[in-house]
Design a protein around this motif. Structure first.
Motif, PDB file in Angstrom:
ATOM      1  N   PRO A 169       0.831  -1.117   0.025  1.00 59.24           N
ATOM      2  CA  PRO A 169       0.143   0.103   0.100  1.00 59.24           C
ATOM      3  C   PRO A 169       0.814   1.284  -0.027  1.00 59.24           C
ATOM      4  N   GLU A 170       2.096   0.898   0.481  1.00 56.06           N
ATOM      5  CA  GLU A 170       2.813   2.300   0.494  1.00 56.06           C
ATOM      6  C   GLU A 170       3.594   3.011  -0.811  1.00 56.06           C
ATOM      7  N   LEU A 171       3.209   2.029  -1.914  1.00 57.52           N
ATOM      8  CA  LEU A 171       3.960   2.540  -3.265  1.00 57.52           C
ATOM      9  C   LEU A 171       2.861   3.505  -3.961  1.00 57.52           C
ATOM     10  N   PRO A 172       3.378   4.574  -4.481  1.00 58.28           N
ATOM     11  CA  PRO A 172       2.648   5.596  -5.112  1.00 58.28           C
ATOM     12  C   PRO A 172       1.442   5.148  -5.771  1.00 58.28           C
ATOM     13  N   GLY A 173       0.375   5.611  -5.461  1.00 64.33           N
ATOM     14  CA  GLY A 173      -0.862   5.342  -6.308  1.00 64.33           C
ATOM     15  C   GLY A 173      -1.605   4.112  -5.740  1.00 64.33           C
ATOM     16  N   ASN A 174      -0.915   3.093  -5.209  1.00 69.60           N
ATOM     17  CA  ASN A 174      -1.589   1.678  -4.664  1.00 69.60           C
ATOM     18  C   ASN A 174      -2.867   2.038  -3.893  1.00 69.60           C
ATOM     19  N   LEU A 175      -2.377   3.003  -2.807  1.00 72.52           N
ATOM     20  CA  LEU A 175      -3.607   3.183  -1.751  1.00 72.52           C
ATOM     21  C   LEU A 175      -4.886   3.679  -2.369  1.00 72.52           C
ATOM     22  N   ASP A 176      -4.650   4.480  -3.522  1.00 69.95           N
ATOM     23  CA  ASP A 176      -5.983   4.856  -4.077  1.00 69.95           C
ATOM     24  C   ASP A 176      -6.409   3.912  -5.053  1.00 69.95           C
ATOM     25  N   LEU A 177      -5.855   2.746  -5.410  1.00 70.43           N
ATOM     26  CA  LEU A 177      -6.612   1.831  -6.144  1.00 70.43           C
ATOM     27  C   LEU A 177      -7.177   0.668  -5.164  1.00 70.43           C
ATOM     28  N   ILE A 178      -7.055   0.854  -4.086  1.00 68.33           N
ATOM     29  CA  ILE A 178      -7.784  -0.363  -3.358  1.00 68.33           C
ATOM     30  C   ILE A 178      -9.324  -0.120  -3.678  1.00 68.33           C
ATOM     31  N   ALA A 179      -9.963   0.948  -3.403  1.00 69.42           N
ATOM     32  CA  ALA A 179     -11.204   0.857  -3.383  1.00 69.42           C
ATOM     33  C   ALA A 179     -11.923   0.693  -4.740  1.00 69.42           C
ATOM     34  N   PRO A 180     -11.243   1.143  -5.779  1.00 71.84           N
ATOM     35  CA  PRO A 180     -11.922   0.751  -7.063  1.00 71.84           C
ATOM     36  C   PRO A 180     -11.685  -0.836  -7.408  1.00 71.84           C
ATOM     37  N   LEU A 181     -10.445  -1.356  -7.014  1.00 71.02           N
ATOM     38  CA  LEU A 181     -10.340  -2.763  -7.087  1.00 71.02           C
ATOM     39  C   LEU A 181     -11.377  -3.626  -6.267  1.00 71.02           C
ATOM     40  N   ARG A 182     -11.693  -3.124  -5.111  1.00 73.52           N
ATOM     41  CA  ARG A 182     -12.573  -3.842  -4.339  1.00 73.52           C
ATOM     42  C   ARG A 182     -14.026  -3.588  -5.145  1.00 73.52           C
ATOM     43  N   ALA A 183     -14.302  -2.210  -5.456  1.00 71.99           N
ATOM     44  CA  ALA A 183     -15.455  -2.157  -6.398  1.00 71.99           C
ATOM     45  C   ALA A 183     -15.693  -3.062  -7.471  1.00 71.99           C
ATOM     46  N   ALA A 184     -14.593  -3.338  -8.128  1.00 72.84           N
ATOM     47  CA  ALA A 184     -14.538  -4.195  -9.381  1.00 72.84           C
ATOM     48  C   ALA A 184     -14.881  -5.784  -8.993  1.00 72.84           C
ATOM     49  N   GLY A 185     -14.901  -6.115  -7.544  1.00 73.00           N
ATOM     50  CA  GLY A 185     -14.952  -7.360  -7.317  1.00 73.00           C
ATOM     51  C   GLY A 185     -13.839  -8.108  -6.639  1.00 73.00           C
ATOM     52  N   PHE A 186     -12.530  -7.426  -6.817  1.00 70.02           N
ATOM     53  CA  PHE A 186     -11.568  -8.232  -6.359  1.00 70.02           C
ATOM     54  C   PHE A 186     -11.261  -8.036  -4.923  1.00 70.02           C
ATOM     55  N   HIS A 187     -10.677  -9.122  -4.202  1.00 68.38           N
ATOM     56  CA  HIS A 187     -10.078  -9.001  -2.915  1.00 68.38           C
ATOM     57  C   HIS A 187      -8.799  -8.375  -2.785  1.00 68.38           C
ATOM     58  N   VAL A 188      -8.288  -7.592  -1.920  1.00 72.56           N
ATOM     59  CA  VAL A 188      -7.056  -6.991  -2.092  1.00 72.56           C
ATOM     60  C   VAL A 188      -6.517  -7.392  -0.540  1.00 72.56           C
ATOM     61  N   GLN A 189      -5.208  -8.080  -0.828  1.00 71.36           N
ATOM     62  CA  GLN A 189      -4.436  -8.389   0.450  1.00 71.36           C
ATOM     63  C   GLN A 189      -3.125  -7.362   0.224  1.00 71.36           C
ATOM     64  N   ILE A 190      -2.577  -7.082   1.891  1.00 70.62           N
ATOM     65  CA  ILE A 190      -1.399  -6.335   1.994  1.00 70.62           C
ATOM     66  C   ILE A 190      -0.268  -7.297   2.142  1.00 70.62           C
ATOM     67  N   GLY A 191       0.705  -7.069   1.419  1.00 72.21           N
ATOM     68  CA  GLY A 191       1.858  -7.984   1.216  1.00 72.21           C
ATOM     69  C   GLY A 191       3.108  -7.405   0.531  1.00 72.21           C
ATOM     70  N   HIS A 192       3.840  -8.296   0.765  1.00 76.28           N
ATOM     71  CA  HIS A 192       5.475  -7.901   0.120  1.00 76.28           C
ATOM     72  C   HIS A 192       5.606  -6.284   0.175  1.00 76.28           C
ATOM     73  N   THR A 193       5.682  -5.640   1.564  1.00 74.29           N
ATOM     74  CA  THR A 193       5.556  -4.306   1.782  1.00 74.29           C
ATOM     75  C   THR A 193       6.528  -3.928   2.880  1.00 74.29           C
ATOM     76  N   ALA A 194       7.123  -2.856   2.493  1.00 75.59           N
ATOM     77  CA  ALA A 194       8.019  -2.152   3.541  1.00 75.59           C
ATOM     78  C   ALA A 194       7.248  -1.086   4.300  1.00 75.59           C
ATOM     79  N   GLY A 195       5.915  -1.010   4.242  1.00 75.54           N
ATOM     80  CA  GLY A 195       5.033   0.145   4.713  1.00 75.54           C
ATOM     81  C   GLY A 195       5.151   0.221   6.155  1.00 75.54           C
ATOM     82  N   THR A 196       4.572   1.419   6.500  1.00 77.16           N
ATOM     83  CA  THR A 196       4.492   1.658   8.157  1.00 77.16           C
ATOM     84  C   THR A 196       3.038   1.145   8.645  1.00 77.16           C
TER      85      THR A 196
END
Length: 377
Positions: A169-196
């Motif tokens: 989620p910490e990569l540029p733009g990824n956080l803003d993509l989660i809601a539209p991806l969920r709205a399109a029917g995809f499940h989103v998991q947080i992983g392979h991340t150096a985020g806070t």
């Protein structure tokens, strides 16, 4: 085509507990469960077969010498190997790779997803593990991370149905993509991340629903910097974990079990699962199986050799009840994907069934009413 009618006698684990009696299958569905309620303790010591819901694995890279990125008949062979270890439904999981390679793999996966082949687990769809991950948290993923876009995900989905996406989620733009991806029917998991920790909380607030192989390839928990692992422990309802007792210490698994209500198990299995020690493919990597693990040349853990029947035994060996362990290898994963027809045994549900002896070794596996040949296990 499934066997028209079957009866299995023993101790049946239902959502209400164990029943000593019989389970009836007609045309791939559970048509009846009859008998008397008993305690788990009675079920375990009776010596009668233990009848549980079939296992569900949402993170499978390979097995039997085959890798999901190979294309061709690989996924059908992987599904066959894992069915012989009790997995009745699974997600074929891709690796981070150049987009042309991912597209080729997805095109090859389409047939296995859309047409269930007898003798194997039901391949429900694809877990896209990358390429939308942090290049600083690759783990065993090849170094082909790239920016995400909804249009690109939808284009891949046209090739083969995507059910689950791992993102940093910490990569540029990824956080803003989660809601539209969920709205399109995809499940989103947080992983392979150096985020806070804050990145993890923000991702959950945007609609992320889980964490990929908890504790592995993510920023660690520290009491002043809780990291992504801390966000999972503090806020997650669902997360996947690899219970091979190599990727995660049993003490950390216990902490996760206390903190995350619907923690569920995955194998993260590679082509080396079910195979002797030696060298195998994991995407574009060459990995080595030795001493029960799979590693890159530099020693980095690279997926596992775990199967779901061993995952169940590991959990029970840690002290979980069989009922609780069954939820971790079946029910919770079904609930995570919103699958009401599997992951539990009830009248009208899919006849996805495992039968075990007192030592929790498989004696029968049934996928939607079809018996699986266990003679080579």
């Amino acid at each position: 085509m499934s066997v028209a009618r079957q009866e299995i006698s023993g101790n049946v684990l239902t959502p209400q507990g164990f029943i000593r009696g019989k389970l009836t299958v007609v045309d791939g569905r559970v048509s009846g469960i009859e008998g008397q309620p008993i305690s788990e303790g009675q079920a375990r010591v009776s010596g009668e077969p233990l009848i549980l819901p079939g296992f569900i694995d949402l993170h499978v890279h390979g097995g039997g010498g085959f890798d999901t990125m190979e294309g061709g008949n690989a996924v059908a062979e992987i599904a066959r190997v894992h069915a012989r270890h009790g997995t009745t439904s699974m997600l074929a999981t891709t690796m981070t790779a150049p987009m042309a390679d991912i597209s080729r793999a997805m095109a090859a996966l389409a047939d296995a997803v859309r047409t269930h082949r007898r003798g194997g687990a039901h391949v429900m769809g694809v877990h896209l593990e990358g390429p939308y991950i942090n290049p600083g948290a690759l783990g065993a993923q090849p170094d082909f991370a790239r920016p995400a876009s909804v249009a690109e995900v939808k284009a891949l989905h046209e090739l083969a149905p995507i059910r689950l996406i791992t993102m940093a989620p910490e990569l540029p733009g990824n956080l803003d993509l989660i809601a539209p991806l969920r709205a399109a029917g995809f499940h989103v998991q947080i992983g392979h991340t150096a985020g806070t920790y804050e990145d993890g909380v923000a991702a959950l607030q945007r609609g992320a629903t889980g964490f990929t192989h908890l504790f592995n390839a993510m920023s660690k928990f520290h009491h002043r910097e809780p990291g992504i692992a801390g966000a999972a422990l503090a806020h997650a309802e669902f997360a996947e974990i690899i219970p091979d007792l190599l990727h995660v210490h049993p003490g950390a698994i216990r902490a996760a079990l206390r903190a995350i209500p619907c923690l569920y198990c995955v194998t993260d299995s590679t082509a080396a699962a079910g195979m002797p020690d030696g060298d195998y493919n994991l995407g574009s990597h060459r990995v080595t199986k030795c001493l029960g693990g799979v590693r890159l040349a530099d020693g980095t853990l690279a997926g596992s050799t775990l199967t779901m029947d061993q995952a169940l035994r590991n959990l029970v060996g840690m002290g979980l009840s069989l009922d609780d362990a069954s939820r971790r290898v079946a029910t919770n994963a079904a609930d995570f994907l919103g699958l009401a027809d599997r992951g539990r045994l009830f009248v009208g549900g899919r006849a996805d069934i495992v039968v075990l002896d007192a030592a929790l070794h498989l004696t029968q596996v049934i996928v939607e009413g079809d018996p699986i040949d266990l003679t080579d296990v």
